[in-house]
Design a protein around this motif. Structure first.
Motif, PDB file in Angstrom:
ATOM      1  N   TYR A 166     -26.240  -5.315  15.378  1.00  0.00           N
ATOM      2  CA  TYR A 166     -27.231  -4.853  16.348  1.00  0.00           C
ATOM      3  C   TYR A 166     -26.865  -5.339  17.745  1.00  0.00           C
ATOM      4  N   PRO A 167     -27.004  -4.591  18.794  1.00  0.00           N
ATOM      5  CA  PRO A 167     -27.525  -3.232  18.906  1.00  0.00           C
ATOM      6  C   PRO A 167     -26.450  -2.140  18.874  1.00  0.00           C
TER       7      PRO A 167
ATOM      8  N   ASP B  35     -35.325  -8.682  21.259  1.00  0.00           N
ATOM      9  CA  ASP B  35     -36.134  -7.459  21.187  1.00  0.00           C
ATOM     10  C   ASP B  35     -37.431  -7.694  20.415  1.00  0.00           C
TER      11      ASP B  35
ATOM     12  N   LEU C  39     -31.278  -9.053  18.588  1.00  0.00           N
ATOM     13  CA  LEU C  39     -32.439  -8.567  17.849  1.00  0.00           C
ATOM     14  C   LEU C  39     -33.646  -9.474  18.076  1.00  0.00           C
TER      15      LEU C  39
ATOM     16  N   THR D 228     -24.552  -1.253  16.415  1.00  0.00           N
ATOM     17  CA  THR D 228     -24.708  -0.521  15.157  1.00  0.00           C
ATOM     18  C   THR D 228     -26.196  -0.378  14.877  1.00  0.00           C
ATOM     19  N   PRO D 229     -26.705   0.856  14.794  1.00  0.00           N
ATOM     20  CA  PRO D 229     -28.143   1.033  14.543  1.00  0.00           C
ATOM     21  C   PRO D 229     -28.548   0.437  13.190  1.00  0.00           C
ATOM     22  N   PRO D 230     -29.729  -0.171  13.131  1.00  0.00           N
ATOM     23  CA  PRO D 230     -30.209  -0.712  11.850  1.00  0.00           C
ATOM     24  C   PRO D 230     -30.437   0.401  10.837  1.00  0.00           C
TER      25      PRO D 230
ATOM     26  N   ASP E 141     -25.390 -10.563  17.568  1.00  0.00           N
ATOM     27  CA  ASP E 141     -26.266  -9.489  17.073  1.00  0.00           C
ATOM     28  C   ASP E 141     -27.648 -10.018  16.710  1.00  0.00           C
ATOM     29  N   GLU E 142     -27.706 -11.178  16.099  1.00  0.00           N
ATOM     30  CA  GLU E 142     -29.004 -11.776  15.772  1.00  0.00           C
ATOM     31  C   GLU E 142     -29.753 -12.179  17.050  1.00  0.00           C
TER      32      GLU E 142
ATOM     33  N   CYS F   9     -29.731  -5.345   9.964  1.00  0.00           N
ATOM     34  CA  CYS F   9     -29.476  -5.319  11.408  1.00  0.00           C
ATOM     35  C   CYS F   9     -28.094  -5.849  11.771  1.00  0.00           C
TER      36      CYS F   9
END
Length: 79
Positions: free
Chosen positions: A57-58, A11, A8, A60-62, A4-5, A54
């Motif tokens: 992510y992605p 992005d 992010l 689960t929406p922040p 997840d990190e 976050c």
């Protein structure tokens, strides 16, 4: 680095995010996983800081809340 990190950070390094920074629409302050602090500029020019959670992510929406970078704490309700 967790998936997840990693997603992010990719992005945050994308052309789309960097273009928004170049137009001074937002600015990345810091990433202290899973927290991400971003300053945004409203249309009237007023600035706000948001601290995003976050996790996941992605998929689960922040979520975000108004934040005081000076105090490193949630912005007081009166402000």
């Amino acid at each position: 680095m967790a998936p997840d990190e990693k997603a992010l950070r990719a992005d945050l390094e994308s052309g789309r995010f960097l273009a928004g920074e170049a137009r001074k629409r937002w600015r990345l302050f810091s990433v202290e996983w899973p927290g991400v602090l971003i300053a945004i500029t409203a249309r009237d020019g007023q600035g706000f800081a948001l601290r995003f959670d976050c996790s996941g992510y992605p998929q689960t929406p922040p979520t975000a809340r108004l934040w005081s970078p000076e105090r490193n704490a949630p912005l007081e309700v009166a402000l």
